[in-house]
Design a protein around this motif. Structure first.
Motif, PDB file in Angstrom:
ATOM      1  N   THR A 243     -47.511  -3.350 -16.430  1.00  0.00           N
ATOM      2  CA  THR A 243     -49.080  -3.886 -15.912  1.00  0.00           C
ATOM      3  C   THR A 243     -49.872  -3.477 -16.190  1.00  0.00           C
ATOM      4  O   THR A 243     -50.180  -1.598 -15.841  1.00  0.00           O
ATOM      5  CB  THR A 243     -49.013  -4.851 -14.883  1.00  0.00           C
ATOM      6  OG1 THR A 243     -49.825  -5.413 -14.375  1.00  0.00           O
ATOM      7  CG2 THR A 243     -48.747  -4.082 -13.295  1.00  0.00           C
ATOM      8  N   HIS A 244     -51.209  -3.947 -16.901  1.00  0.00           N
ATOM      9  CA  HIS A 244     -52.569  -2.920 -16.676  1.00  0.00           C
ATOM     10  C   HIS A 244     -52.439  -1.544 -16.936  1.00  0.00           C
ATOM     11  O   HIS A 244     -52.752  -0.616 -16.967  1.00  0.00           O
ATOM     12  CB  HIS A 244     -52.946  -2.976 -15.616  1.00  0.00           C
ATOM     13  CG  HIS A 244     -53.791  -4.212 -15.216  1.00  0.00           C
ATOM     14  ND1 HIS A 244     -52.494  -5.268 -14.156  1.00  0.00           N
ATOM     15  CD2 HIS A 244     -54.484  -4.964 -15.210  1.00  0.00           C
ATOM     16  CE1 HIS A 244     -53.626  -6.506 -14.264  1.00  0.00           C
ATOM     17  NE2 HIS A 244     -54.488  -5.888 -15.099  1.00  0.00           N
ATOM     18  N   GLU A 245     -51.404  -1.816 -18.170  1.00  0.00           N
ATOM     19  CA  GLU A 245     -51.254   0.056 -18.830  1.00  0.00           C
ATOM     20  C   GLU A 245     -52.218   0.427 -20.169  1.00  0.00           C
ATOM     21  O   GLU A 245     -51.449  -1.010 -21.060  1.00  0.00           O
ATOM     22  CB  GLU A 245     -50.094   0.551 -18.970  1.00  0.00           C
ATOM     23  CG  GLU A 245     -49.350   0.266 -17.164  1.00  0.00           C
ATOM     24  CD  GLU A 245     -50.244   2.042 -16.759  1.00  0.00           C
ATOM     25  OE1 GLU A 245     -50.862   3.010 -17.509  1.00  0.00           O
ATOM     26  OE2 GLU A 245     -49.304   2.393 -15.549  1.00  0.00           O
ATOM     27  N   ASP A 246     -52.887   1.296 -20.780  1.00  0.00           N
ATOM     28  CA  ASP A 246     -53.850   0.896 -22.337  1.00  0.00           C
ATOM     29  C   ASP A 246     -52.164   1.387 -23.241  1.00  0.00           C
ATOM     30  O   ASP A 246     -51.348   1.933 -22.721  1.00  0.00           O
ATOM     31  CB  ASP A 246     -54.085   2.548 -21.892  1.00  0.00           C
ATOM     32  CG  ASP A 246     -55.205   2.017 -21.495  1.00  0.00           C
ATOM     33  OD1 ASP A 246     -55.804   1.039 -21.633  1.00  0.00           O
ATOM     34  OD2 ASP A 246     -56.027   2.427 -20.791  1.00  0.00           O
ATOM     35  N   SER A 275     -48.204  -6.736 -18.626  1.00  0.00           N
ATOM     36  CA  SER A 275     -49.356  -7.600 -18.424  1.00  0.00           C
ATOM     37  C   SER A 275     -49.846  -7.019 -18.897  1.00  0.00           C
ATOM     38  O   SER A 275     -50.333  -5.795 -17.965  1.00  0.00           O
ATOM     39  CB  SER A 275     -48.796  -8.144 -17.435  1.00  0.00           C
ATOM     40  OG  SER A 275     -47.464  -9.014 -16.667  1.00  0.00           O
ATOM     41  N   ASP A 276     -51.365  -7.188 -19.293  1.00  0.00           N
ATOM     42  CA  ASP A 276     -52.879  -7.056 -19.632  1.00  0.00           C
ATOM     43  C   ASP A 276     -52.171  -5.164 -20.523  1.00  0.00           C
ATOM     44  O   ASP A 276     -53.495  -4.627 -19.447  1.00  0.00           O
ATOM     45  CB  ASP A 276     -53.683  -6.719 -18.685  1.00  0.00           C
ATOM     46  CG  ASP A 276     -53.859  -8.495 -18.036  1.00  0.00           C
ATOM     47  OD1 ASP A 276     -54.038  -8.914 -19.092  1.00  0.00           O
ATOM     48  OD2 ASP A 276     -53.482  -8.813 -16.991  1.00  0.00           O
ATOM     49  N   CYS A 277     -51.136  -5.391 -20.709  1.00  0.00           N
ATOM     50  CA  CYS A 277     -51.093  -3.752 -21.912  1.00  0.00           C
ATOM     51  C   CYS A 277     -51.735  -4.403 -23.631  1.00  0.00           C
ATOM     52  O   CYS A 277     -51.251  -4.657 -23.898  1.00  0.00           O
ATOM     53  CB  CYS A 277     -49.808  -3.627 -21.788  1.00  0.00           C
ATOM     54  SG  CYS A 277     -48.730  -3.504 -20.350  1.00  0.00           S
TER      55      CYS A 277
END
Length: 342
Positions: A243-246, A275-277
């Motif tokens: 999650t939340h990784e560029d 998620s949110d990558c």
């Protein structure tokens, strides 16, 4: 004497990469199937329990499932961004494993800190007292290390602060209470759309593959490479989530798994949710997650799919580490070949 350049060009690093401290686990040990009335121990192995209400909701959710709960003595401790000192967090885990009345252990949440506990754990104590250990995200460090060191089947599934909604609870109950050798399959509802929009499966490489399920959070797993806390990867089904990784970081971590020789050993691959990558906005553009999976995973020529209900998401599977399974990369399913509990 050969130069450093010729040493590298000759591939002389290969023997060293093949003797990473990954290890074949001891004989597989399954936790006992849970039943109403059992006690679930709650503890914080990493980030603190900032909110007493979060702990209370976790207790009430487990009580609604018919369980009793017991809190680790240091559950409300604080030491900066950690839930107390490493030794105290490890002591809570030891106490819950040693407590005969406790049948399952659940982390309240993840957050950085679990890997700090690995050198402090009494793996003999844990091996003598097999029981359900469940969590996800940073708890991946405990799940992998305890499985590798003791052979205990650990569970990548909800934490106490997770949403105990019908979907998540159903998979939890079927696996750990009913003892099903189940097939994990994404929802297929279209709603009022002409085709399915949410929770779709993407086949990266079609086919069937069998192996031991092993995996967890990509960031945590990749940072354990080179340590003695990872299992043998030969003929495994590797599942990952994050999650939340560029995207460049996902690329970097999968490259790390490739360079360490892990991806070449697996039999099949499942990517859950990242998620949110999303691609970053700067520079000259970015590769996408699809691009990265195509480059690193499709090129393995092994059955692989993405989109499974595994990760930092509301609706999630409970996935056992160490159990033999078969994936169908075309259908996007994970079929357990045996029960995860005894």
């Amino acid at each position: 004497m050969p130069s450093r350049r010729s040493f590298l060009q000759a591939g002389s690093l290969a023997p060293f990469l093949s003797i990473l401290p990954a290890q074949t686990p001891p004989s597989l040990s399954k936790p006992t199937r849970l039943k109403p009335g059992d006690t679930v121990g709650l503890f914080c192995p990493a980030a603190p329990a900032y909110s007493q209400e979060t702990v209370k909701i976790a207790q009430e959710s487990l009580m609604a499932l018919g369980f009793q709960t017991k809190l680790g003595p240091h559950i409300y401790d604080r030491y900066g961004y950690l839930a107390g000192r490493d030794a105290d967090r490890a002591a809570d885990l030891h106490a819950l494993f040693d407590d005969k009345s406790v049948k399952a252990i659940m982390a309240i949440h993840g957050g950085w800190g679990c890997a700090r506990l690995l050198p402090l754990l009494d793996y003999d104590l844990i091996q003598r007292n097999p029981k359900v250990l469940i969590g996800y995200s940073d708890v991946t460090a405990l799940l992998l290390a305890i499985y590798a060191k003791t052979g205990l089947v650990t569970l990548h599934g909800p934490v106490g602060s997770a949403t105990f909604n019908a979907y998540t609870v159903d998979w939890f109950k079927r696996l750990l209470m009913d003892g099903e050798a189940l097939t994990m399959r994404n929802p297929t509802e279209k709603g009022d759309n002409l085709t399915q929009v949410q929770d779709r499966i993407t086949t990266l490489r079609p086919g069937l593959a069998r192996g031991r399920l092993v995996g967890g959070n990509l960031t945590v797993l990749s940072h354990l490479i080179g340590s003695p806390y990872l299992p043998d990867w030969k003929n495994t089904i590797l599942f990952l989530e994050d999650t939340h990784e560029d995207i460049y970081r996902v690329d970097r971590m999968l490259t790390h798994l490739k360079l360490a020789g892990i991806l070449n050993q697996i039999a099949g691959f499942v990517f859950g949710k990242c998620s949110d990558c999303n691609p970053s906005n700067g520079g000259y553009g970015s590769l996408t997650l699809d691009d990265i999976l195509a480059e690193h995973i499709v090129s393995l020529a092994k059955p692989a799919f993405s989109g499974a209900m595994i990760g930092h998401i509301r609706d999630k599977f409970t996935v056992p580490l160490g159990i033999d399974a078969e994936i169908d990369a075309t259908a996007g399913t994970i079929r357990l070949l045996e029960s995860a509990v005894s």
